[in-house]
Design a protein around this motif. Structure first.
Motif, PDB file in Angstrom:
ATOM      1  N   SER A  98       0.753  -1.072  -0.150  1.00  0.00           N
ATOM      2  CA  SER A  98      -0.152   0.368  -0.321  1.00  0.00           C
ATOM      3  C   SER A  98       0.568   0.928   0.714  1.00  0.00           C
ATOM      4  O   SER A  98       1.784   0.745   0.679  1.00  0.00           O
ATOM      5  N   GLU A  99       0.275   2.546  -0.671  1.00  0.00           N
ATOM      6  CA  GLU A  99       1.014   3.810  -0.624  1.00  0.00           C
ATOM      7  C   GLU A  99       1.870   3.955   0.797  1.00  0.00           C
ATOM      8  O   GLU A  99       2.373   4.455   1.238  1.00  0.00           O
ATOM      9  N   LYS A 100       0.645   3.973   1.700  1.00  0.00           N
ATOM     10  CA  LYS A 100       0.585   4.796   3.441  1.00  0.00           C
ATOM     11  C   LYS A 100       2.759   3.491   3.786  1.00  0.00           C
ATOM     12  O   LYS A 100       3.255   4.113   4.599  1.00  0.00           O
ATOM     13  N   ARG A 102       4.664   1.313   2.154  1.00  0.00           N
ATOM     14  CA  ARG A 102       6.028   2.127   0.982  1.00  0.00           C
ATOM     15  C   ARG A 102       6.577   2.962   2.115  1.00  0.00           C
ATOM     16  O   ARG A 102       7.360   3.576   1.862  1.00  0.00           O
ATOM     17  N   ALA A 103       5.141   3.814   2.337  1.00  0.00           N
ATOM     18  CA  ALA A 103       5.847   5.581   2.486  1.00  0.00           C
ATOM     19  C   ALA A 103       6.964   5.570   3.607  1.00  0.00           C
ATOM     20  O   ALA A 103       7.367   6.273   3.806  1.00  0.00           O
TER      21      ALA A 103
END
Length: 388
Positions: A98-100, A102-103
């Motif tokens: 998920s983008e969150k 990974r960030a």
């Protein structure tokens, strides 16, 4: 973090698996990535933390044969060739796509947070002996260096060799053509403008190298009574200002390859040439390194003649911003001070000082690469915060 798995199932005819976590969130993992990252002894070497599986042996179109959940803490997959793989819940959760997620992982690995500053800089200070012998202080030093870009270490002995100790604390120093360390003094027949008593304009060190040193250390051994003040400016902060104030100038400086040269004799003889953009940017257009040293900018300039004047206009505007009173911070090193700073971000300069028959100002300098510094930071963080 001890995540539990509620449910696991195959998706997209076996090309993905979906993990439903006990906290209600879910993650999707591509099977080609799971097979590539099998943690079994045949596919992975734990003692090296390295993959043994050869890419030529990986089927990029692989689908799973069977997936099962064990104790809510592990999933097992059987592949079409009957090879079996197991994945711990915590390992999977950390690698959610998920983008969150990974960030969060990228922030944890690379600490991208920055505190920008100008003439209002509150110069961070830490005792030199503390960072040598106390892990918490060393961790604080490197975290602050990454975030703010500059830290002053105080109370070092006023003799050469203290920077060697600093290098050993982080791992090792960077060797360059000026030696493992170098002496900043007013020298006859100087082979570098720093080895004079004149004013040094704002610059980063060594843009003539394809990979300029990431971090610089300057140890004040002797300080002149008059003049010799140090100046620093946050290059990323100023670059952001330029981008807002004159996007065209920012585009020119971040796209024009400038020739740099350094030829002479020191640690050994050298003839170094390189092309650098004054403002290096990432894929999002954000500055990641400043490569600016007016003294070593070459007379050779490999651009069409009609682009020369617009380049100079852009560089002049950037230089004016660097030197504005709202952006630059001035201080004077005392004997025993070691200033440590991000050479990719912080530009530094020096005010002139009177020449004399004897050496009145003496700094010892050294470099380290960011890879070495970040390696030590991560190891210290693991030790100090007791993280896995």
């Amino acid at each position: 973090m001890n995540p539990g798995i509620q449910k696991v199932e195959a998706l997209d005819t076996g090309h993905f698996i979906r993990v439903e976590w006990e906290d209600g969130s879910e993650s999707r993992y591509p099977c080609v990535w799971l097979r590539d990252n099998c943690q079994c002894p045949l596919c992975f070497l734990p003692s090296a933390g390295a993959r043994r599986l050869l890419l030529e042996d990986l089927d990029v179109n692989i689908v799973l044969k069977e997936v099962a959940l064990a104790d809510r803490k592990k999933i097992s997959i059987t592949w079409p060739d009957e090879h079996a793989s197991e994945y711990e819940a915590e390992w999977l959760k950390k690698r959610c796509f998920s983008e969150k997620a990974r960030a969060e992982v990228q922030a944890d690995l690379f600490l991208p947070e920055r505190h920008y500053w100008g003439s209002d800089l509150q110069l961070p200070k830490i005792p030199f002996e503390e960072i040598l012998h106390n892990d918490e202080s060393a961790y604080k030093w490197l975290c602050t260096l990454k975030k703010v870009g500059i830290v002053l270490l105080t109370g070092a002995a006023t003799r050469q060799g203290e920077l060697i100790k600093l290098g050993q604390r982080i791992g090792f120093l960077r060797l360059t053509f000026y030696g493992p360390t170098w002496q900043v003094q007013d020298k006859a027949d100087a082979n570098n403008v720093a080895y004079t008593n004149g004013k040094l304009c704002f610059h980063t060190d060594y843009p003539v190298l394809h990979q300029p040193p990431g971090v610089q250390f300057l140890h004040c051994i002797k300080q002149t009574a008059a003049g010799g003040e140090s100046e620093v400016v946050d290059g990323f902060h100023v670059s952001n200002k330029l981008k807002k104030q004159n996007p065209k100038a920012y585009q020119i400086l971040s796209s024009t390859a400038v020739d740099y040269t350094d030829v002479g004799v020191d640690f050994c003889d050298f003839a170094v040439h390189c092309k650098q953009r004054i403002i290096d940017i990432d894929s999002r257009g954000q500055a990641v390194r400043i490569n600016y040293n007016n003294a070593t900018r070459d007379t050779v300039f490999d651009i069409p003649a009609e682009k020369v004047r617009p380049f100079y206009a852009a560089l002049k505007e950037f230089n004016d911003l660097l030197n504005s009173t709202e952006h630059k911070f001035t201080y004077k090193l005392k004997p025993g001070d070691i200033v440590t700073f991000d050479n990719w971000r912080v530009l530094h300069g020096r005010q002139s000082y009177p020449s004399g028959s004897a050496v009145t100002r003496h700094l010892e300098g050294a470099y380290a690469d960011w890879d070495v510094v970040m390696s030590r930071l991560r190891l210290l963080r693991k030790r100090v915060l007791k993280r896995d």
